[in-house]
Motif scaffolding. Structure first.
Motif, PDB file in Angstrom:
ATOM      1  N   LYS A 123       0.832  -1.208   0.000  1.00  0.00           N
ATOM      2  CA  LYS A 123       0.000   0.000   0.000  1.00  0.00           C
ATOM      3  C   LYS A 123       0.867   1.258   0.000  1.00  0.00           C
ATOM      4  O   LYS A 123       0.553   2.251  -0.678  1.00  0.00           O
ATOM      5  N   GLU A 124       1.974   1.221   0.732  1.00  0.00           N
ATOM      6  CA  GLU A 124       2.865   2.383   0.772  1.00  0.00           C
ATOM      7  C   GLU A 124       3.564   2.580  -0.576  1.00  0.00           C
ATOM      8  O   GLU A 124       3.752   3.703  -1.032  1.00  0.00           O
ATOM      9  N   LEU A 125       3.938   1.466  -1.222  1.00  0.00           N
ATOM     10  CA  LEU A 125       4.535   1.556  -2.562  1.00  0.00           C
ATOM     11  C   LEU A 125       3.539   2.159  -3.554  1.00  0.00           C
ATOM     12  O   LEU A 125       3.893   3.036  -4.348  1.00  0.00           O
ATOM     13  N   ALA A 126       2.298   1.679  -3.499  1.00  0.00           N
ATOM     14  CA  ALA A 126       1.267   2.207  -4.397  1.00  0.00           C
ATOM     15  C   ALA A 126       1.017   3.692  -4.122  1.00  0.00           C
ATOM     16  O   ALA A 126       0.870   4.496  -5.051  1.00  0.00           O
ATOM     17  N   ALA A 127       0.999   4.066  -2.845  1.00  0.00           N
ATOM     18  CA  ALA A 127       0.775   5.462  -2.482  1.00  0.00           C
ATOM     19  C   ALA A 127       1.908   6.347  -2.991  1.00  0.00           C
ATOM     20  O   ALA A 127       1.675   7.453  -3.495  1.00  0.00           O
ATOM     21  N   ALA A 128       3.146   5.863  -2.890  1.00  0.00           N
ATOM     22  CA  ALA A 128       4.288   6.633  -3.381  1.00  0.00           C
ATOM     23  C   ALA A 128       4.215   6.788  -4.897  1.00  0.00           C
ATOM     24  O   ALA A 128       4.497   7.860  -5.444  1.00  0.00           O
ATOM     25  N   ALA A 129       3.815   5.716  -5.569  1.00  0.00           N
ATOM     26  CA  ALA A 129       3.680   5.763  -7.028  1.00  0.00           C
ATOM     27  C   ALA A 129       2.620   6.774  -7.454  1.00  0.00           C
ATOM     28  O   ALA A 129       2.781   7.483  -8.445  1.00  0.00           O
ATOM     29  N   ALA A 138       8.790   4.853  -8.049  1.00  0.00           N
ATOM     30  CA  ALA A 138       8.551   4.456  -6.660  1.00  0.00           C
ATOM     31  C   ALA A 138       9.512   3.309  -6.349  1.00  0.00           C
ATOM     32  O   ALA A 138       9.663   2.387  -7.159  1.00  0.00           O
ATOM     33  N   TRP A 139      10.151   3.376  -5.193  1.00  0.00           N
ATOM     34  CA  TRP A 139      11.220   2.435  -4.862  1.00  0.00           C
ATOM     35  C   TRP A 139      10.990   1.782  -3.504  1.00  0.00           C
ATOM     36  O   TRP A 139      10.516   2.434  -2.575  1.00  0.00           O
ATOM     37  N   LEU A 166      16.041  -1.834  -3.775  1.00  0.00           N
ATOM     38  CA  LEU A 166      15.674  -3.259  -3.765  1.00  0.00           C
ATOM     39  C   LEU A 166      14.799  -3.591  -4.967  1.00  0.00           C
ATOM     40  O   LEU A 166      14.961  -4.645  -5.579  1.00  0.00           O
ATOM     41  N   LEU A 167      13.852  -2.719  -5.288  1.00  0.00           N
ATOM     42  CA  LEU A 167      13.039  -2.851  -6.496  1.00  0.00           C
ATOM     43  C   LEU A 167      12.419  -1.504  -6.821  1.00  0.00           C
ATOM     44  O   LEU A 167      12.428  -0.586  -6.003  1.00  0.00           O
ATOM     45  N   THR A 168      11.892  -1.388  -8.039  1.00  0.00           N
ATOM     46  CA  THR A 168      11.287  -0.109  -8.426  1.00  0.00           C
ATOM     47  C   THR A 168      10.082  -0.319  -9.331  1.00  0.00           C
ATOM     48  O   THR A 168       9.951  -1.371  -9.979  1.00  0.00           O
ATOM     49  N   ILE A 169       9.206   0.687  -9.350  1.00  0.00           N
ATOM     50  CA  ILE A 169       8.072   0.742 -10.281  1.00  0.00           C
ATOM     51  C   ILE A 169       8.182   2.049 -11.052  1.00  0.00           C
ATOM     52  O   ILE A 169       8.266   3.130 -10.455  1.00  0.00           O
ATOM     53  N   ASP A 170       8.204   1.945 -12.360  1.00  0.00           N
ATOM     54  CA  ASP A 170       8.293   3.110 -13.244  1.00  0.00           C
ATOM     55  C   ASP A 170       6.913   3.748 -13.353  1.00  0.00           C
ATOM     56  O   ASP A 170       5.947   3.079 -13.719  1.00  0.00           O
ATOM     57  N   VAL A 171       6.822   5.044 -13.033  1.00  0.00           N
ATOM     58  CA  VAL A 171       5.538   5.734 -13.193  1.00  0.00           C
ATOM     59  C   VAL A 171       5.627   6.885 -14.206  1.00  0.00           C
ATOM     60  O   VAL A 171       4.801   7.798 -14.190  1.00  0.00           O
ATOM     61  N   TRP A 172       6.636   6.843 -15.086  1.00  0.00           N
ATOM     62  CA  TRP A 172       6.575   7.702 -16.264  1.00  0.00           C
ATOM     63  C   TRP A 172       5.371   7.247 -17.092  1.00  0.00           C
ATOM     64  O   TRP A 172       5.054   6.050 -17.165  1.00  0.00           O
ATOM     65  N   ASN A 182      -4.811   6.935 -18.478  1.00  0.00           N
ATOM     66  CA  ASN A 182      -4.485   7.724 -17.286  1.00  0.00           C
ATOM     67  C   ASN A 182      -4.723   6.969 -15.979  1.00  0.00           C
ATOM     68  O   ASN A 182      -4.643   7.544 -14.899  1.00  0.00           O
ATOM     69  N   ARG A 183      -4.962   5.665 -16.058  1.00  0.00           N
ATOM     70  CA  ARG A 183      -5.290   4.881 -14.851  1.00  0.00           C
ATOM     71  C   ARG A 183      -4.003   4.342 -14.216  1.00  0.00           C
ATOM     72  O   ARG A 183      -3.751   3.140 -14.190  1.00  0.00           O
ATOM     73  N   ARG A 184      -3.208   5.251 -13.699  1.00  0.00           N
ATOM     74  CA  ARG A 184      -1.921   4.854 -13.115  1.00  0.00           C
ATOM     75  C   ARG A 184      -2.095   3.855 -11.978  1.00  0.00           C
ATOM     76  O   ARG A 184      -1.332   2.889 -11.863  1.00  0.00           O
ATOM     77  N   LEU A 185      -3.099   4.060 -11.136  1.00  0.00           N
ATOM     78  CA  LEU A 185      -3.287   3.180  -9.983  1.00  0.00           C
ATOM     79  C   LEU A 185      -3.574   1.744 -10.422  1.00  0.00           C
ATOM     80  O   LEU A 185      -3.081   0.797  -9.807  1.00  0.00           O
ATOM     81  N   ASP A 186      -4.371   1.568 -11.477  1.00  0.00           N
ATOM     82  CA  ASP A 186      -4.661   0.215 -11.967  1.00  0.00           C
ATOM     83  C   ASP A 186      -3.376  -0.487 -12.395  1.00  0.00           C
ATOM     84  O   ASP A 186      -3.168  -1.677 -12.120  1.00  0.00           O
TER      85      ASP A 186
END
Length: 206
Positions: A123-129, A138-139, A166-172, A182-186
Motif C-alpha cells: 500500500k505504501e509503494l502504491a501510495a508513493a507511485a 517508486a522504490w 531493492l526494487l522499483t516501479i516506473d511511473v513515467w 491515465n489509470r496509473r493506480l490500476d
C-alpha cells in the motif's frame, strides 16, 4: 591506460530484457514493452554514448558516470541519460512473469519489521507511485537497517541519498499509457499483485 587501449573501449550497450517482450502480458503488453524498451530505453543508451564520446566519462561504468554527474547542473544531461539507463534495467528486473505473491522469508521478515505487514508495504509503494507528481519512480530501498518506500522524480536515483534500491516501479506515463491510459493506480496495483519480483529484491537485500 594507453591510447590503443582507450581506442578499443566499447560504448555502453543496451542490456537484454530478462524475458520475452510478451512475458508480462496482459499486465504489461508486448506493445508497451516494444516502445518502452525498444525506443525509450534504447534512446537513453544512444544519447549517452553520443554525450560521453571523447570525454573523461567515455571509459567509466554506468554507476560511476551516475555518481560523478549527480547534483551537477552542468552535467545534468549526462546524468539524466545514464540514470535512466540504470533505472530501466533495474525496473525490468523488478518484474517477472507470474510475480507477486510472497517474498522470500528473510525479506518478508524485514518488510514486516519495517511496515508491519506485506500488505502495508504494498500500500505504501502504491501510495508513493500515485503521489509522484509527473514522471518518476517508486522504490523499495534499504536505508541503514530499515526497509523504506521512497519516490524520485524524473531520472533521480536513491543511491545518491545513500539508499540501496531493492526494487522499483516506473511511473513515467510511457510505462503504462498504451495499456492503462491515465489509470496509473490500476497499472501500479496490477504490477504489485502480478508482476513484482520479490526474489530480485531479496537478492539486492543481500
Amino acid at each position: 591506460m594507453s591510447t590503443d587501449q582507450h581506442a578499443v573501449v566499447s560504448p555502453l550497450t543496451l542490456p537484454s530484457l530478462p524475458y520475452p517482450d510478451n512475458a508480462l502480458a496482459p499486465v504489461i503488453s508486448a506493445n508497451t514493452l516494444g516502445f518502452h524498451y525498444g525506443k525509450h530505453h534504447r534512446g537513453y543508451v544512444d544519447n549517452l554514448n553520443k554525450l560521453v564520446a571523447g570525454t573523461d566519462f567515455a571509459d567509466l561504468p554506468l554507476p560511476k558516470i551516475i555518481s560523478e554527474t549527480a547534483g551537477k547542473p552542468d552535467k545534468a544531461t549526462i546524468f539524466n541519460n545514464a540514470a535512466q539507463i540504470w533505472n530501466h534495467t533495474f525496473y525490468w528486473n523488478s518484474l517477472r512473469a507470474a510475480g507477486g505473491g510472497q517474498p522470500p522469508a528473510l525479506l518478508k521478515e524485514k518488510i514486516e519489521a519495517s511496515f508491519g505487514t506485506l500488505d502495508a508495504c504494498k500500500k505504501e509503494l502504491a501510495a508513493a507511485a500515485m503521489a509522484q507528481f509527473g514522471s518518476g519512480w517508486a522504490w523499495l530501498v534499504l536505508d541503514g537497517d530499515k526497509i523504506k518506500v521512497v519516490k524520485t522524480a524524473n531520472a533521480e536515483v536513491p543511491m545518491t541519498a545513500g539508499q540501496k534500491p531493492l526494487l522499483t516501479i516506473d511511473v513515467w506515463e510511457h510505462a503504462y499509457y498504451l495499456d492503462y491510459q491515465n489509470r496509473r493506480l490500476d497499472y501500479v496495483q496490477a504490477v504489485l499483485d502480478k508482476l513484482i519480483n520479490w526474489d530480485f529484491a531479496a537478492e539486492n537485500l543481500g
